[in-house]
Design an enzyme around this catalytic site. Sequence first.
Site, PDB file in Angstrom:
ATOM      1  N   ILE A  42     -62.853  -3.771 -26.663  1.00  0.00           N
ATOM      2  CA  ILE A  42     -63.918  -3.626 -27.672  1.00  0.00           C
ATOM      3  C   ILE A  42     -64.459  -2.033 -27.725  1.00  0.00           C
ATOM      4  CG2 ILE A  42     -65.765  -4.430 -29.056  1.00  0.00           C
ATOM      5  CD1 ILE A  42     -63.424  -6.417 -29.034  1.00  0.00           C
ATOM      6  N   HIS A  43     -64.419  -1.556 -28.799  1.00  0.00           N
ATOM      7  CA  HIS A  43     -64.959  -0.120 -28.964  1.00  0.00           C
ATOM      8  C   HIS A  43     -65.556   0.014 -30.144  1.00  0.00           C
ATOM      9  CE1 HIS A  43     -61.712   1.418 -31.730  1.00  0.00           C
ATOM     10  NE2 HIS A  43     -61.099   0.223 -31.130  1.00  0.00           N
ATOM     11  N   ARG A  44     -66.385   1.106 -30.058  1.00  0.00           N
ATOM     12  CA  ARG A  44     -67.296   1.606 -31.095  1.00  0.00           C
ATOM     13  C   ARG A  44     -66.794   3.042 -31.662  1.00  0.00           C
ATOM     14  NH1 ARG A  44     -72.001  -0.470 -32.053  1.00  0.00           N
ATOM     15  NH2 ARG A  44     -72.370  -0.850 -30.028  1.00  0.00           N
ATOM     16  N   GLY A  83     -60.161  -0.802 -36.264  1.00  0.00           N
ATOM     17  CA  GLY A  83     -60.209  -0.482 -34.899  1.00  0.00           C
ATOM     18  C   GLY A  83     -59.242  -1.305 -33.849  1.00  0.00           C
TER      19      GLY A  83
END
Length: 122
Positions: A42-44, A83
């Site tokens: 999971i990334h921002r 994403g």
Amino acid sequence: MKTIYESTFVSVGVCASQSLKDNFFITFGVGAPKDIADYCFIHRNEINEADCLSAGAVMTIGEQDYPVTSVGSKARENLRDLGHLTVRFDGAEQAEFPGTVHVAGCAPASIEPGRKFRLFRK
């Protein structure tokens, strides 16, 4: 080179790291449903010009560079909007699935929270 996508990994799903042993990984942006997030890194997102992604770009994870060899027909849209991306470390010149990006090189042994994920084009 121009940065077309930049994000920071913020968490690793309980089953996500296993994929690296099989030479691929799956990303998803913050807010992924729990059943999907268990299998994803999971990334921002910080920079998002994913529409510019194409073969010949360079993907980096931390300090490691990976040349992009092919991009599936839905990969740009999935990355831009969700994403979400499946990255295969096999150097294939034809995308296996519409949402897959293929890169040359060996999969990293691990991807830790805080590490940067970037895409550059020349």
